[in-house]
Enzyme design. Structure first.
Site, PDB file in Angstrom:
ATOM      1  N   THR A 145      26.251  85.975 120.751  1.00  0.00           N
ATOM      2  CA  THR A 145      26.305  84.556 120.393  1.00  0.00           C
ATOM      3  C   THR A 145      25.531  84.315 119.102  1.00  0.00           C
ATOM      4  O   THR A 145      25.928  83.491 118.266  1.00  0.00           O
ATOM      5  CB  THR A 145      25.705  83.697 121.525  1.00  0.00           C
ATOM      6  OG1 THR A 145      26.537  83.783 122.676  1.00  0.00           O
ATOM      7  CG2 THR A 145      25.578  82.230 121.109  1.00  0.00           C
ATOM      8  N   ASN A 146      24.463  85.068 118.909  1.00  0.00           N
ATOM      9  CA  ASN A 146      23.540  84.794 117.817  1.00  0.00           C
ATOM     10  C   ASN A 146      24.072  85.161 116.444  1.00  0.00           C
ATOM     11  O   ASN A 146      23.468  84.796 115.429  1.00  0.00           O
ATOM     12  CB  ASN A 146      22.217  85.519 118.069  1.00  0.00           C
ATOM     13  CG  ASN A 146      21.593  85.120 119.379  1.00  0.00           C
ATOM     14  OD1 ASN A 146      22.001  84.129 119.998  1.00  0.00           O
ATOM     15  ND2 ASN A 146      20.614  85.888 119.839  1.00  0.00           N
ATOM     16  N   SER A 323      34.784  34.872 113.377  1.00  0.00           N
ATOM     17  CA  SER A 323      33.910  34.204 114.327  1.00  0.00           C
ATOM     18  C   SER A 323      34.705  33.659 115.496  1.00  0.00           C
ATOM     19  O   SER A 323      35.854  33.227 115.343  1.00  0.00           O
ATOM     20  CB  SER A 323      33.159  33.060 113.643  1.00  0.00           C
ATOM     21  OG  SER A 323      32.407  32.328 114.591  1.00  0.00           O
ATOM     22  N   SER A 324      34.057  33.666 116.651  1.00  0.00           N
ATOM     23  CA  SER A 324      34.672  33.072 117.835  1.00  0.00           C
ATOM     24  C   SER A 324      34.369  31.586 117.928  1.00  0.00           C
ATOM     25  O   SER A 324      34.918  30.893 118.783  1.00  0.00           O
ATOM     26  CB  SER A 324      34.154  33.784 119.098  1.00  0.00           C
ATOM     27  OG  SER A 324      32.737  33.616 119.201  1.00  0.00           O
TER      28      SER A 324
END
Length: 474
Positions: A145-146, A323-324
């Site tokens: 893996t390394n 904007s709401s």
């Protein structure tokens, strides 16, 4: 197989588990899935990393086959399996979380098991028949893996590098085009959010292109230098144990040919196995680009602010209601989103820095976090730059008349008159204009400090936006 034939039994160091029958991954991958439920982001989220892992395994198999350690049948089956992954098939089988313990062992084993089972399928064998072809003995032959994992990380970043550069270059060209389009629009420059001296809107946008162009040049030059040196062949800690002495050179040469990248063996495999310096520098370069993008987006938001009570020199294309509760409000949502991506990339850089520092002795076990944050920063930056260009920059328009009015009524305009009327007169006119609310030009004409012909010459855009030293007379 279990009675329901929906699982197969696999065995490892810790015992036996039921692996889904249709899964190409195996028991070690399954253990990692059960152990690491952290980010929720699987390896498959980053296709270039999966492709790079397959390329590493192909190069290793080619080298081992050439050296006589891997027979023809196994080599052909592994090659077919790797080719399928490189084409983009079966990436959904890379299920391990990108954040994991074990220095990337789970990632490496996910690749080994998927390739082994795809190869077994090609050989007409059932999944899990590892006596015929083994994930460790055959697919992982002469590797650790390394060395396999960090090599794949570097290669994966190289494979995605050109796409990032293309997105950056396209954004630069978009800003440059706006610079040309706005080249004749005079406006006020600002320092410390206060009026400064005149410039053109084109100059402002060309500067955006220039600052990003500097980063494009550096990324083109430095990234290949940072990432092309790989430690493949170093195995566990860089000594090359369990690998044929001829293996390293062959494997790296094959990997360069397979990937099309100019990969070279690291000069010191011990150092290359633990050092994360290349990632620290690259991450810092990505952070620099993110910071520049964020600053540009701050400017776009300021320049488009208002529209009635702000600077309002440019119009950003409206992308959604803002904007709401406030009808008619439209927000600069695209630059706002890029700002947030930039903050994420800056945070990723800190994570990479800390992970690189956290290595001990012959290995840095924090490589999974480094890989995650590097790939994440590149993905986010690329998407953010494409979004900014497509949904914002190309459709920006200028309020030319408003820009001109702001110039004519700005106290900062007096700076352009300073060489003609002197510093004391300029200071007095500026104060009077500020106190009275009247315009600088109006006061200069009233006091007959300059005639209309001279004023017209001074106020020509080309005379105010470039060096022009005129000796004071009289």
């Amino acid at each position: 197989m279990s009675a329901a034939a929906s699982f197969r039994l696999e065995k490892d160091l810790l015992g036996t588990l039921e692996v889904p029958a249709d899964a190409y991954y195996g028991i070690q991958t399954l253990r990692a899935v059960q152990n690491f439920r952290l980010s929720g982001v699987p390896l498959s989220h980053y296709p270039k990393l999966v492709i790079a892992l397959a390329m590493v395994k192909q190069a290793a198999a080619d080298a081992n086959h050439q050296l006589g350690h891997l027979d023809d049948a196994k080599h052909a089956a592994i090659s077919q399996a790797c080719a399928r992954l490189i084409r983009g098939e079966h990436h959904d089988q890379f299920v391990v979380d990108v954040i994991q313990g074990g220095a990337g062992t789970s990632t490496n084993m996910n690749a080994n098991e998927v390739i082994a089972n795809l190869a077994l399928e090609a050989m007409g064998r059932p999944k899990g028949d590892y006596k015929a072809l083994h994930p460790n003995n055959d697919v992982n032959m002469a590797q650790s893996t390394n060395d396999a994992y960090p090599t794949a990380i570097r290669l994966g970043l190289l494979l995605g590098h050109n796409t990032l550069l293309a997105s950056l270059d396209s954004l630069i060209q978009a800003f440059a085009a706006k610079g040309e389009e706005f080249s004749a629009i005079l406006k006020m420059g600002r320092t410390q959010l206060q009026d400064a001296v005149p410039m053109t809107l084109g100059q402002e946008f060309r500067a955006f292109a220039t600052t990003l162009g500097e980063d494009l040049d550096r990324l083109k030059r430095l990234v290949p230098e940072l990432l092309t040196e790989v430690n493949l062949g170093g195995t566990a800690i860089g000594t090359g144990i369990n690998a044929d002495p001829r293996y390293q050179k062959l494997a790296v040469t094959r990997l360069a040919a397979i990937s099309g990248q100019p990969l070279v063996p690291a000069a010191d495999l011990i150092e290359a196995t633990y050092d994360m310096g290349a990632f620290v520098l690259l991450s810092g370069m990505l952070k620099r680009t993110a910071v520049k993008l964020s600053k540009i987006c701050n400017d776009l938001r300021l320049l488009s602010s208002g529209p009635r009570t702000g600077i309002n020199e440019i119009n950003l294309p409206p992308r959604q209601p803002g904007s709401s509760i406030m009808p008619g409000k439209v927000n600069p949502v695209i630059p706002e989103a890029v700002n947030q991506v930039a903050f994420e990339v800056i945070g990723n850089d800190m994570a990479v820095t800390m992970a690189a520092e956290a290595g001990q002795l012959q290995l840095n076990v924090m490589e999974p976090l480094i890989a995650y944050k590097m790939f994440d920063s590149i993905r986010l930056l690329q998407r953010a730059m494409d979004m900014l260009r497509e949904h914002c920059v190309v459709d920006i328009t200028a309020n030319a008349e408003h820009c001109q009015r702001l110039v004519e009524h700005s106290i900062g305009l007096v700076t352009a008159l300073n060489p003609y009327i002197g510093y004391e007169n300029a200071t007095r006119i500026a104060k009077l204009a500020l106190d009275s609310g009247r315009g600088v030009l109006e006061l200069v004409r009233e006091e007959q400090l300059l005639d209309d012909e001279m004023l017209a010459d001074i106020l020509r855009p080309e005379n105010m936006i470039a060096p022009r030293l005129v000796p004071l007379k009289g």
